[in-house]
Scaffold this motif. Structure first.
Motif, PDB file in Angstrom:
ATOM      1  N   ALA A  33      -4.586  -4.511   3.602  1.00 20.11           N
ATOM      2  CA  ALA A  33      -3.441  -3.695   4.027  1.00 20.11           C
ATOM      3  C   ALA A  33      -2.948  -4.084   5.422  1.00 20.11           C
ATOM      4  O   ALA A  33      -1.750  -4.024   5.703  1.00 20.11           O
ATOM      5  CB  ALA A  33      -3.831  -2.216   4.007  1.00 20.11           C
TER       6      ALA A  33
ATOM      7  N   THR B 240       5.538   2.609   5.915  1.00 15.46           N
ATOM      8  CA  THR B 240       4.483   2.024   6.745  1.00 15.46           C
ATOM      9  C   THR B 240       5.031   0.727   7.353  1.00 15.46           C
ATOM     10  O   THR B 240       5.889   0.064   6.742  1.00 15.46           O
ATOM     11  CB  THR B 240       3.202   1.731   5.932  1.00 15.46           C
ATOM     12  N   PRO B 241       4.529   0.354   8.522  1.00 19.38           N
ATOM     13  CA  PRO B 241       5.211  -0.719   9.265  1.00 19.38           C
ATOM     14  C   PRO B 241       5.117  -2.103   8.636  1.00 19.38           C
ATOM     15  O   PRO B 241       6.132  -2.816   8.537  1.00 19.38           O
ATOM     16  CB  PRO B 241       4.534  -0.683  10.641  1.00 19.38           C
ATOM     17  N   VAL B 242       3.917  -2.529   8.252  1.00 22.65           N
ATOM     18  CA  VAL B 242       3.771  -3.887   7.718  1.00 22.65           C
ATOM     19  C   VAL B 242       4.585  -4.025   6.426  1.00 22.65           C
ATOM     20  O   VAL B 242       5.315  -5.004   6.220  1.00 22.65           O
ATOM     21  CB  VAL B 242       2.280  -4.235   7.477  1.00 22.65           C
ATOM     22  N   CYS B 243       4.471  -3.020   5.568  1.00 18.78           N
ATOM     23  CA  CYS B 243       5.208  -3.045   4.290  1.00 18.78           C
ATOM     24  C   CYS B 243       6.711  -3.120   4.541  1.00 18.78           C
ATOM     25  O   CYS B 243       7.440  -3.819   3.829  1.00 18.78           O
ATOM     26  CB  CYS B 243       4.894  -1.798   3.466  1.00 18.78           C
TER      27      CYS B 243
ATOM     28  N   ARG C 135      -2.539  -5.474  -1.138  1.00 17.16           N
ATOM     29  CA  ARG C 135      -1.380  -6.372  -1.208  1.00 17.16           C
ATOM     30  C   ARG C 135      -1.678  -7.479  -2.222  1.00 17.16           C
ATOM     31  O   ARG C 135      -2.160  -8.546  -1.873  1.00 17.16           O
ATOM     32  CB  ARG C 135      -1.079  -6.968   0.180  1.00 17.16           C
TER      33      ARG C 135
ATOM     34  N   PRO D 289       0.791  -1.244   0.000  1.00 17.52           N
ATOM     35  CA  PRO D 289       0.000   0.000   0.000  1.00 17.52           C
ATOM     36  C   PRO D 289       0.818   1.286   0.000  1.00 17.52           C
ATOM     37  O   PRO D 289       0.484   2.225  -0.717  1.00 17.52           O
ATOM     38  CB  PRO D 289      -0.845  -0.099   1.267  1.00 17.52           C
TER      39      PRO D 289
HETATM   40  C1  BEZ Z   1       1.386  -1.025   6.745  1.00 14.40           C
HETATM   41  O1  BEZ Z   1       2.172  -1.400   5.872  1.00 14.40           O
HETATM   42  O2  BEZ Z   1       1.678  -1.088   7.924  1.00 14.40           O
HETATM   43  C2  BEZ Z   1       0.041  -0.479   6.370  1.00 14.40           C
HETATM   44  C3  BEZ Z   1      -0.123   0.187   5.181  1.00 14.40           C
HETATM   45  C4  BEZ Z   1      -1.375   0.713   4.877  1.00 14.40           C
HETATM   46  C5  BEZ Z   1      -2.425   0.548   5.759  1.00 14.40           C
HETATM   47  C6  BEZ Z   1      -2.251  -0.164   6.938  1.00 14.40           C
HETATM   48  C7  BEZ Z   1      -0.995  -0.679   7.251  1.00 14.40           C
END
Ligand code: BEZ
Length: 213
Positions: free
Chosen positions: A141, A42-45, A122, A38
């Motif tokens: 996301a 950003t943390p998850v990415c 994703r 996304p």
């Molecule tokens: C993430 O990568 O942490 C993330 C990106 C977009 C929306 C929510 C989380």
């Protein structure tokens, strides 16, 4: 455009952290994992891109190239790469497409407006050397992907392309396989001379064929 299994992966030209990419030419004769995330920073990415970098030797073993994408500009990608290396211990070692004009996101339907009308979800596409789409996955996301599963699917696809087997639930490299139903028992005797375990006429378990045999 909805892309389905067996479709030819659309070609494109787009800027990336490794310079301009002409997709089909860049893919060459390799398999490709094309995936969107996304947003940069950003943390998850951040964790996902570190993991794909860590797994590069595994992708290499499978003649597979990874390529990521988001709609962020190239300068953001380059700036973020430092954070990925610092926090995940693995620097970016594959191209990230900078799809600010959404050319690729639109071609591959990676923006799902009812989830978010500006950011890519994703998405994952496994594309074979003939440029055919062999797997599609879409994650939200908030959920980081399991790239071990994507390696598992690659193993299954590369095995089942070469032998008349399919892989059962939760199969992993080395586990028993299933003789495909289109193979008669007569033909199976030639193809699998060591025999098989016939649980039902349609469910015949066989040792995993040795790749290259
Ligand atoms: C993430 O990568 O942490 C993330 C990106 C977009 C929306 C929510 C989380």
């Amino acid at each position: 455009m909805t892309l389905r299994l067996g479709d030819i992966a659309p070609d494109f030209e787009q800027d990336s952290t490794a310079g301009k990419i002409r997709f089909h030419e860049w893919a060459g004769d390799d398999w490709v994992i094309l995936f969107s995330h996304p947003k940069d920073f950003t943390p998850v990415c951040t964790t996902e891109l570190g993991e794909v970098s860590r797994l590069k030797p595994e992708f290499d073993k499978r003649n597979t190239k990874a390529i990521g994408l988001s709609v962020d500009p190239i300068d953001d990608h380059h700036a973020w790469a430092g954070d990925i290396e610092e926090t995940q211990g693995h620097g970016l070692n594959f191209p990230l497409l900078a799809d600010s004009d959404r050319k690729v996101s639109d071609l591959y339907d990676m923006i799902h407006p009812n989830a978010n009308d500006t950011l890519t979800v994703r998405s994952v596409f496994i594309i074979d050397p003939a440029k055919k789409i062999r797997l599609t996955l879409t994650y939200p996301a908030s959920t980081g992907r399991n790239f071990a599963e994507i390696l598992r699917v690659l193993d299954s696809l590369q095995l089942t392309d070469g032998y008349k087997v399919a892989t059962p639930v939760n199969w992993c490299e080395g586990d028993d396989c299933i003789i495909v139903p289109s193979v008669s028992n007569e033909d199976a005797k030639t193809l699998f001379p060591e025999g098989w375990d016939e649980k039902k006429p349609y469910l015949r378990m066989v040792k995993q064929p040795k790749k290259g045999s």
